[in-house]
Design a protein around this motif. Structure first.
Motif, short mmCIF file in Angstrom:
data_model
loop_
_atom_site.label_atom_id
_atom_site.label_comp_id
_atom_site.label_asym_id
_atom_site.label_seq_id
_atom_site.Cartn_x
_atom_site.Cartn_y
_atom_site.Cartn_z
N ARG A 222 -10.97 4.34 6.17
CA ARG A 222 -11.78 3.53 7.01
C ARG A 222 -13.30 3.48 6.37
N ASN A 223 -13.70 2.13 6.65
CA ASN A 223 -14.93 1.84 5.99
C ASN A 223 -15.10 1.93 4.84
N VAL A 224 -14.17 1.87 3.80
CA VAL A 224 -14.27 2.01 2.59
C VAL A 224 -13.96 0.72 1.75
N THR A 225 -12.80 0.30 2.07
CA THR A 225 -12.66 -1.19 1.15
C THR A 225 -13.50 -2.43 1.49
N ILE A 226 -14.21 -2.25 2.61
CA ILE A 226 -14.98 -3.40 2.96
C ILE A 226 -16.08 -3.69 1.97
N TYR A 227 -16.42 -2.67 1.04
CA TYR A 227 -17.33 -3.09 0.00
C TYR A 227 -16.52 -3.49 -1.28
N PHE A 228 -15.35 -3.75 -1.39
CA PHE A 228 -14.65 -4.14 -2.51
C PHE A 228 -14.36 -5.65 -2.41
N GLU A 229 -14.08 -6.29 -3.55
CA GLU A 229 -13.77 -7.65 -3.74
C GLU A 229 -12.40 -7.59 -3.31
N GLN A 230 -11.85 -9.00 -2.75
CA GLN A 230 -10.68 -8.97 -2.00
C GLN A 230 -9.25 -8.71 -2.95
N ALA A 231 -9.31 -9.08 -4.13
CA ALA A 231 -8.05 -8.63 -4.95
C ALA A 231 -8.00 -7.15 -4.95
N LEU A 232 -9.13 -6.34 -5.02
CA LEU A 232 -9.13 -5.05 -5.09
C LEU A 232 -8.52 -4.42 -3.73
N GLN A 233 -8.75 -5.18 -2.77
CA GLN A 233 -8.28 -4.76 -1.30
C GLN A 233 -6.87 -4.73 -1.04
N GLU A 234 -6.45 -5.90 -1.88
CA GLU A 234 -4.93 -6.43 -1.76
C GLU A 234 -4.21 -5.09 -2.65
N LYS A 235 -4.90 -4.84 -3.70
CA LYS A 235 -4.06 -3.82 -4.55
C LYS A 235 -3.94 -2.50 -3.75
N LEU A 236 -5.04 -2.06 -3.22
CA LEU A 236 -5.37 -0.71 -2.30
C LEU A 236 -4.19 -0.79 -1.32
N TYR A 237 -4.23 -1.89 -0.60
CA TYR A 237 -3.34 -1.85 0.89
C TYR A 237 -1.94 -1.63 0.31
N LEU A 238 -1.33 -2.52 -0.70
CA LEU A 238 -0.13 -2.11 -1.31
C LEU A 238 0.02 -0.65 -1.72
N ASN A 239 -0.95 -0.16 -2.49
CA ASN A 239 -0.82 1.22 -2.81
C ASN A 239 -0.71 2.31 -1.35
N PHE A 240 -1.39 1.91 -0.33
CA PHE A 240 -1.42 2.73 0.81
C PHE A 240 0.02 2.56 1.22
N TYR A 241 0.59 1.24 1.16
CA TYR A 241 1.90 1.02 1.61
C TYR A 241 2.92 2.07 0.93
N ASN A 242 2.94 1.91 -0.23
CA ASN A 242 3.77 2.68 -0.99
C ASN A 242 3.60 4.13 -1.04
N ALA A 243 2.51 4.55 -0.43
CA ALA A 243 2.15 6.05 -0.47
C ALA A 243 2.67 6.75 0.65
N LEU A 244 2.92 5.70 1.74
CA LEU A 244 3.46 6.01 3.21
C LEU A 244 4.94 6.40 2.92
N ASN A 245 5.29 7.36 3.78
CA ASN A 245 6.95 7.57 3.95
C ASN A 245 7.35 6.33 4.94
N ASP A 246 8.82 6.06 5.16
CA ASP A 246 8.99 5.25 5.89
C ASP A 246 8.77 5.35 7.26
N GLY A 247 8.29 4.45 8.11
CA GLY A 247 7.54 4.43 9.15
C GLY A 247 6.05 5.00 9.39
N GLY A 248 5.44 5.45 8.37
CA GLY A 248 4.22 6.09 8.29
C GLY A 248 3.14 5.01 8.83
N TYR A 249 2.07 5.56 9.06
CA TYR A 249 0.95 5.03 9.82
C TYR A 249 -0.46 4.73 9.05
N PHE A 250 -1.04 3.73 9.06
CA PHE A 250 -2.30 3.27 8.32
C PHE A 250 -3.08 3.20 9.32
N VAL A 251 -4.35 3.49 8.87
CA VAL A 251 -5.54 3.18 9.73
C VAL A 251 -6.71 3.00 8.96
#
Length: 280
Positions: A222-251
């Motif tokens: 929370r309140n971390v990626t707001i400071y990043f350029e959009q290309a990096l935000q997209e990369k990180l959100y995919l990384n978080f998706y892959n870091a989660l188990n199936d059905g996991g939750y992201f806030v």
């Protein structure tokens, strides 16, 4: 030209700015290119003013010769205002809308893994631990719960490991929680009790260039990626998706928005509180 104050103009030169960014990466390991440049310049302006530097080149000279300034710049660039149970409505929604389903899915597997990415001084991981303790009660002993707090600021991680806070940092949690989960020290600071502390571990990790992490049921960033350029935000959100188990939750933070391919990979549990679940 940018103006730090009415009486303190700073000469802005693109070449000097680029050279300063290279120096910053070499000196403190902070990759300025990943951040929104307007935000970066505002943070740098704080240190230029403090050192009476009127150009990026002049400030670079200070940074090269003054080790104390390296630490102060790092603190300025990584500063993250936080407190326990920041945005308490987010925790309330998560406890109500996520935890019942999460623990229902753990009837056969009692392992819960949580990641607080960009944990600063540890307020968020400890808040998550308290939330889980309140939800589960004494049955928390039936589960193998591990909360990982990561950050790139090693000084913040040291503070997090101590788990000691001033009363102002506990304003959002209420007297009952303070009495239940904290011990007052002689200097009137408050330390997290061992039962909560033992659920949390901290480690250095660069979410941008560090090794990818996996196997989490919950990720708070929370309140971390707001400071990043959009290309990096997209990369990180995919990384978080892959870091989660199936059905996991992201806030994510309440001023942040899912962008890029990740928009189609999560479904909203609570849009207002930015709580999402990984699609199975």
């Amino acid at each position: 030209m940018i103006t730090i104050s009415d009486n303190f103009p700073v000469h802005e030169n693109d070449k000097e700015f680029a050279e300063l960014k290279t120096l910053i990466k070499r000196k403190i390991g902070f990759n300025c290119e990943d951040y929104k440049q307007a935000h970066l310049k505002r943070r740098l302006a704080v240190r230029l003013r403090a050192n009476h530097s009127r150009s990026y080149k002049e400030y670079a000279g200070v940074l090269l010769t003054n080790e104390t300034e390296s630490q102060r710049l790092k603190e300025t660039l990584t500063v993250n205002v936080t407190e326990l149970f920041r945005n308490p409505e987010t925790y309330k929604s998560f406890s109500k809308n996520v935890l019942p389903e999460l623990f229902k899915s753990k009837e056969n597997n009692k392992t819960i893994r949580v990641w607080s990415a960009g944990c600063s001084n540890g307020e968020e991981p400890y808040s998550l631990a308290i939330m889980l303790r309140e939800f589960l009660g004494i049955s928390i002993k039936r589960y193998d719960i591990s909360i990982l707090g990561t950050d790139i600021d090693e000084d913040s991680l040291k503070k997090a490991e101590k788990g000691t806070y001033h009363l102002k940092q506990l304003e959002k949690i209420g007297r009952e929680r303070i009495e239940r989960f904290f011990v007052r020290n002689e200097d009137y600071t408050y330390g997290v009790i061992d039962e909560i502390r033992n659920l949390v571990k901290f480690r250095y990790h660069d979410m941008i260039s560090g090794p990818k992490l996996f196997g989490f049921d919950v990720i708070f960033c929370r309140n971390v990626t707001i400071y990043f350029e959009q290309a990096l935000q997209e990369k990180l959100y995919l990384n978080f998706y892959n870091a989660l188990n199936d059905g996991g939750y992201f806030v994510m933070g309440k001023t942040e928005t899912l962008v890029g391919p990740a928009e189609e990979l999560f479904h909203a549990v609570d849009v207002k509180e930015r709580i999402y679940q990984k699609k199975r």
